[in-house]
Design a protein around this motif. Structure first.
Motif, PDB file in Angstrom:
ATOM      1  N   THR A   3       0.900  -1.325   0.048  1.00 50.55           N
ATOM      2  CA  THR A   3       0.307   0.111  -0.071  1.00 50.55           C
ATOM      3  C   THR A   3       1.142   1.653   0.164  1.00 50.55           C
ATOM      4  O   THR A   3       0.213   2.460  -0.758  1.00 50.55           O
ATOM      5  N   SER A  29      -6.766  -3.736  -2.084  1.00 50.52           N
ATOM      6  CA  SER A  29      -6.822  -4.743  -1.420  1.00 50.52           C
ATOM      7  C   SER A  29      -8.584  -5.211  -2.304  1.00 50.52           C
ATOM      8  O   SER A  29      -9.643  -6.114  -1.444  1.00 50.52           O
ATOM      9  N   GLY A  58      -3.001  -8.121  -6.421  1.00 46.03           N
ATOM     10  CA  GLY A  58      -3.596  -7.902  -5.315  1.00 46.03           C
ATOM     11  C   GLY A  58      -5.099  -9.587  -5.003  1.00 46.03           C
ATOM     12  O   GLY A  58      -5.784  -9.592  -4.621  1.00 46.03           O
ATOM     13  N   THR A 157      -8.024 -11.714  -1.956  1.00 43.92           N
ATOM     14  CA  THR A 157      -9.489 -10.850  -1.447  1.00 43.92           C
ATOM     15  C   THR A 157     -10.516 -10.605  -3.004  1.00 43.92           C
ATOM     16  O   THR A 157     -11.374  -9.267  -2.377  1.00 43.92           O
TER      17      THR A 157
END
Length: 177
Positions: A3, A29, A58, A157
């Motif tokens: 991030t 995410s 991700g 995710t």
């Protein structure tokens, strides 16, 4: 760490401080929240390329990402699930580019970036858009629908059923037949 790196890349590529923070949280995410009504159509192709890379990251299993070290930085590509996911992405981007090419404007690189960004956003369930892909024809729309069901890798995710489950399904069908 991812991030933070994403925030710095966004910020150094002329995204505002607030946009960099908000979009770095939602890109890695695969959350998809944007601070602009136009989503990523508001930003330049450099920002889209950065987002493409981090939406793909991700979509990878976070356990494998956490196990990466300087000595084993390419070990993640030995995972069969990741190889299949990347092949699906390559096939989907190529196919949608062929079908949607006539509906897109700009040079070939702009078209490829737009198709890649929207395809990765759809398969990962991120929800960002850079163009109205509903205007890309019926074939692209049907392929996008199928990609939404596939999703990313297990342990990520992303939405969808996950690539690993499809691998198990096809192995079982092959053995059964």
């Amino acid at each position: 760490l991812l991030t933070l790196v994403l925030f710095l890349l966004y910020y150094t590529n002329k995204m505002s401080l607030f946009d960099s923070i908000a979009h770095s949280f939602t890109t890695i995410s695969t959350g998809g929240f944007s601070t602009h009504n136009q989503s990523f159509a508001f930003f330049s192709n450099n920002i889209l390329l950065i987002a493409i890379l981090f939406m793909i990251i991700g979509s990878f299993p976070f356990l494998l990402i956490a196990q990466i070290s300087f000595k084993k930085n390419f070990a993640i590509f030995r995972d069969n699930q990741i190889r299949v996911f990347l092949l699906i992405l390559l096939f989907a981007i190529s196919t949608i580019y062929i079908f949607a090419n006539q509906f897109l404007s700009g040079n070939q690189l702009d078209k490829l970036i737009s198709v890649s960004f929207n395809t990765i956003s759809i398969i990962s369930g991120t929800g960002f858009v850079s163009e109205n892909f509903e205007n890309w024809g019926n074939y692209a729309s049907v392929l996008f629908l199928l990609l939404m069901f596939i999703g990313g890798c297990a342990g990520s995710t992303t939405g969808g059923l996950k690539v690993f489950r499809f691998q198990i399904l096809f192995k079982y069908l092959f053995l059964h037949l």
